[in-house]
Scaffold this active site. Structure first.
Site, PDB file in Angstrom:
ATOM      1  N   GLU A  42      -1.026 -20.931 -13.915  1.00  0.00           N
ATOM      2  CA  GLU A  42      -1.736 -21.766 -12.940  1.00  0.00           C
ATOM      3  C   GLU A  42      -3.145 -21.231 -12.718  1.00  0.00           C
ATOM      4  OE1 GLU A  42      -0.781 -23.657  -8.501  1.00  0.00           O
ATOM      5  OE2 GLU A  42       0.398 -21.958  -9.258  1.00  0.00           O
ATOM      6  N   PRO A  49      -2.250  12.148  -0.345  1.00  0.00           N
ATOM      7  CA  PRO A  49      -1.810  13.188   0.590  1.00  0.00           C
ATOM      8  C   PRO A  49      -0.280  13.270   0.549  1.00  0.00           C
ATOM      9  CG  PRO A  49      -3.408  11.708   1.622  1.00  0.00           C
ATOM     10  CD  PRO A  49      -2.973  11.065   0.337  1.00  0.00           C
ATOM     11  N   CYS A  69       4.052 -24.977 -10.599  1.00  0.00           N
ATOM     12  CA  CYS A  69       4.583 -23.968  -9.695  1.00  0.00           C
ATOM     13  C   CYS A  69       5.416 -24.535  -8.545  1.00  0.00           C
ATOM     14  CB  CYS A  69       3.453 -23.088  -9.159  1.00  0.00           C
ATOM     15  SG  CYS A  69       4.048 -21.535  -8.422  1.00  0.00           S
ATOM     16  N   SER A  93       3.028  14.862   1.765  1.00  0.00           N
ATOM     17  CA  SER A  93       3.528  15.623   2.912  1.00  0.00           C
ATOM     18  C   SER A  93       4.873  16.274   2.669  1.00  0.00           C
ATOM     19  CB  SER A  93       3.647  14.692   4.126  1.00  0.00           C
ATOM     20  OG  SER A  93       4.700  13.756   3.921  1.00  0.00           O
ATOM     21  N   GLY A  94       5.574  15.848   1.609  1.00  0.00           N
ATOM     22  CA  GLY A  94       6.931  16.347   1.400  1.00  0.00           C
ATOM     23  C   GLY A  94       7.980  15.491   2.078  1.00  0.00           C
ATOM     24  N   GLY A  95       7.559  14.336   2.650  1.00  0.00           N
ATOM     25  CA  GLY A  95       8.504  13.399   3.252  1.00  0.00           C
ATOM     26  C   GLY A  95       8.861  12.286   2.284  1.00  0.00           C
ATOM     27  N   ILE A  96       9.737  11.386   2.732  1.00  0.00           N
ATOM     28  CA  ILE A  96      10.236  10.333   1.853  1.00  0.00           C
ATOM     29  C   ILE A  96       9.129   9.379   1.419  1.00  0.00           C
ATOM     30  CG2 ILE A  96      11.623   8.217   1.864  1.00  0.00           C
ATOM     31  CD1 ILE A  96      13.828   9.759   3.184  1.00  0.00           C
ATOM     32  N   ASP A  97       8.272   8.964   2.339  1.00  0.00           N
ATOM     33  CA  ASP A  97       7.281   7.938   2.005  1.00  0.00           C
ATOM     34  C   ASP A  97       6.270   8.423   0.976  1.00  0.00           C
ATOM     35  OD1 ASP A  97       8.506   6.208   3.743  1.00  0.00           O
ATOM     36  OD2 ASP A  97       7.208   6.698   5.425  1.00  0.00           O
ATOM     37  N   SER A  98       5.632   9.557   1.223  1.00  0.00           N
ATOM     38  CA  SER A  98       4.639  10.047   0.267  1.00  0.00           C
ATOM     39  C   SER A  98       5.299  10.468  -1.040  1.00  0.00           C
ATOM     40  CB  SER A  98       3.833  11.206   0.861  1.00  0.00           C
ATOM     41  OG  SER A  98       4.661  12.312   1.166  1.00  0.00           O
ATOM     42  N   LYS A 119      -2.089 -31.162  -9.193  1.00  0.00           N
ATOM     43  CA  LYS A 119      -0.882 -30.679  -8.520  1.00  0.00           C
ATOM     44  C   LYS A 119      -0.552 -31.599  -7.349  1.00  0.00           C
ATOM     45  CE  LYS A 119       1.121 -26.281  -6.915  1.00  0.00           C
ATOM     46  NZ  LYS A 119       0.836 -24.840  -6.701  1.00  0.00           N
TER      47      LYS A 119
END
Length: 663
Positions: A45, A311, A175, A313-318, A114
């Site tokens: 498209e 960055p 579409c 941090s050692g957490g789940i997200d990063s 369309k």
């Protein structure tokens, strides 16, 4: 008599307003289609200008350059002896339409506008285009002079019609029309159209593939599931369905554009037809592994930057963000190994080395990915170790730094000017002081991230700058559990549309498939911002305690708020049934009120949210998807009174004492 036809469709990496690049990719796709024996080529498209032009559609330049590209396509030898179906905006009678332009051998056969526009979620097509509302009607469209000079045509058919070739009949959808309950292919099929085409700009969402495939299957049954198909299979399949034939005998006919061309050959008796495609559905974890990784690579190679900085941090997200970058590196190395010269050329341009060939994903990761652990006096040794080990296992260039000097300098300036020194809550400070001191740390991390992104390669004697990656998940954004202009502020965010629950599952997937053992301890540790003082060297702060709700609850609130269109009262009414086994109506009321207070207080943060990969339909992203006010009356007085009244009614029925307010 020919009976087998080969048609081609393609998904191109088009870029809004990149007319040179878009033209080259269209021509390449046509050449590939012809090489593989196709006689009809269908493109995406609005492929000529790129689907994402947004308000650039208002500009006459966009229309002008689209026609200039169309002229180049018509003139190209590559487009001869194949029906080409391309997408572009067209102005007719001063009305702008989203169109398919179908041409053959320098002649435009049909411009098909369309008829049903996408206008929900990420889509705003009604802002720029008008739907064609004249079903089965065709008028004459006067071509621009630049096109007349190529085609020798003054006018061409414009409207809702189908193509009748020597051997079959083709109908076009665009579409959103496929998703509508009154899709054009229904009536087209009854009118004898044997091949349906659908050009799409549909985006990826987690768990959407099943829906998309089911819609296609319901439209085509066994008719267009293969690239080379036997028309007699279509005809015999339809002929035995008596109820269909009865409806077909009553249908109003479509205007047919006669095309002196056949999709089949007269001596095709030995041409094999393709087997039906067996769709492989990816798990949500695989989708997270692949989709955002491709998005990152596309952004990186287009941005002319040298890589990413995260960055970590050692957490789940990063950590999940780091794993997505690592997945990107794995896919790049695999593509190069499989001989993809385009990817190899991009790699060499990004690393600024014309002789470099990535063979190992960890080694390539070290070239283009920098991770940075930004410690403070509130950081634990555990998170330092986790970040360091993960960086080693994925191969990123890892930096450790301590930002205490900068934090003390900023707070010192405030104390010198105002004559008072703020304290953390554990040292007797107020909630306002406690939050301000956390925000200073968070915002300094953002400043340092951009400083290192700009100069770390320079310091290492390498060219180029880095894109800063954010790592705030969709649930934190919904609640507002982030500091405005902290490390959530970045250039792009690959997990901004993904829930915490899905990220945890993705981390588990990476542990099992990438052998990243560092993720085990990350998975087992409660999420924390590490912005408040430690207690005996251990983290005392957790995300869920700070938020006053669990991430699981947040996902539920998010889906009800956005997908179920629930305000405070409706959300309460739904949750008293959903949670009747675990919560009383009074407890539900308290939870709903707390969520809406936090949501409304923090909604202003969505106006500066980092552009993110869109993966969830309950995303609160304010830029395009979730358009809401950013300044609310956070008391929600009328709505909350309605909840209180309902709680009182429920408790009266159960014979419980009634309190004046629910909180």
């Amino acid at each position: 008599m020919g009976r087998t036809v080969t048609v081609a469709t393609c998904a191109l990496n088009q870029w809004a307003l990149d007319f040179d690049g878009n033209l080259a990719r269209i021509l390449q796709s046509i050449e590939i289609a012809k090489y593989k024996g196709a006689r009809y080529r269908l493109g995406p498209e609005l492929e000529i200008c790129g689907y994402g032009c947004s308000d650039h559609y208002y500009e006459s330049d966009t229309l002008l350059h689209s026609f200039e590209v169309l002229a180049k396509l018509l003139e190209s030898p590559a487009t001869q002896d194949i029906i080409c179906d391309v997408g572009m905006p067209v102005m007719c009678r001063n009305v702008r339409y989203n169109c398919r332009v179908i041409f053959l051998n320098k002649k435009i056969l049909l411009i098909r506008p369309k008829m049903i526009l996408a206008n929900t979620g990420n889509y705003r097509e009604l802002r720029w285009f008008t739907p064609w509302n004249r079903a089965r009607f065709v008028e004459e469209y006067f071509l621009p002079r630049m096109i007349q000079e190529v085609t020798g045509q003054e006018t061409v058919p414009f409207g809702d019609a189908v193509l009748a070739t020597k051997d079959t009949c083709l109908g076009s959808e665009i579409c959103e029309e496929l998703w509508a309950p009154n899709s054009p292919h229904i009536e087209m099929g009854l009118d004898g159209v044997e091949i349906f085409t659908n050009s799409s700009g549909s985006h990826h969402v987690l768990r959407k593939a099943h829906t998309r495939v089911n819609v296609v299957n319901s439209a085509t049954a066994k008719e267009v599931l293969v690239a080379t198909l036997d028309l007699e299979d279509v005809r015999s399949y339809r002929a035995e369905i008596s109820c269909r034939n009865l409806e077909a005998s009553k249908v109003n006919s479509y205007p047919r554009i006669k095309v002196n061309f056949a999709l089949s050959c007269s001596d095709d008796i030995c041409v094999p037809t393709c087997e039906p495609i067996q769709w492989r559905y990816h798990s949500p974890e695989e989708e997270i592994c692949l989709g955002p990784a491709c998005w990152l690579w596309d952004y990186l190679r287009r941005s002319n930057q040298a890589g990413f900085l995260l960055p970590l941090s050692g957490g789940i997200d990063s950590s999940a963000t780091a794993c997505i970058v690592y997945s990107m590196c794995r896919q790049v190395c695999l593509a190069v190994k499989n001989g993809n010269q385009g990817v190899l050329a991009d790699v060499r341009r990004i690393v600024n080395d014309e002789t470099y060939t990535p063979e190992d994903s960890q080694e390539f990761c070290g070239h283009i990915f920098t991770t940075c652990y930004m410690a403070s006096e509130n950081s634990s040794q555990d998170t330092y170790n986790r970040a360091k080990l993960l960086a080693e296992q994925i191969g990123s260039y890892h930096i450790n730094l301590n930002l205490d000097v900068a934090v003390k300098a900023i707070v010192g300036i405030f104390s010198m000017v105002m004559g008072r020194c703020p304290q953390f809550r554990v040292y007797g400070g107020s909630s306002r002081e406690n939050l301000a001191l956390q925000n200073v740390q968070a915002r300094i991390r953002m400043v340092l991230a951009y400083l290192f992104a700009q100069l770390s390669h320079w310091a290492r004697g390498m060219p180029g700058g880095l894109l800063v990656l954010g790592s705030a998940n969709v649930d934190e954004s919904l609640h507002g559990y982030l500091t405005k202009y902290d490390c959530s502020s970045a250039d792009i965010n690959p997990i901004g549309g993904i829930s915490k629950t899905d990220l945890r599952s993705f981390i588990q997937y990476c542990m099992e498939n990438f052998q990243l053992t560092a993720l085990r301890s990350i998975m087992s540790t409660p999420p924390t911002a590490e912005l408040e003082p430690l207690a005996d060297g251990q983290v005392s702060q957790t995300d869920e305690e700070d938020m006053g709700m669990t991430y699981t609850e947040l996902s539920v609130y998010g889906k009800l708020r956005k997908m179920a269109k629930a305000g405070p009262y409706t959300m309460f009414c739904k949750l008293i049934n959903m949670w009747k086994e675990i919560c009383t109506p009074r407890e539900v009321a308290s939870k709903v009120k707390h969520f809406f207070r936090m949501y409304s207080i923090n909604r202003h943060k969505m106006t500066t949210l980092t552009p993110a990969y869109h993966a969830e339909n309950y995303s609160p992203e304010d830029n395009r998807f979730d358009l809401r006010p950013f300044l609310y009356n956070s008391t929600w007085s009328w709505q909350f009174r309605s909840i209180d009244k309902q709680v009182s009614n429920l408790e009266n029925k159960e014979g419980k004492p009634v309190l004046e307010d629910v909180d």
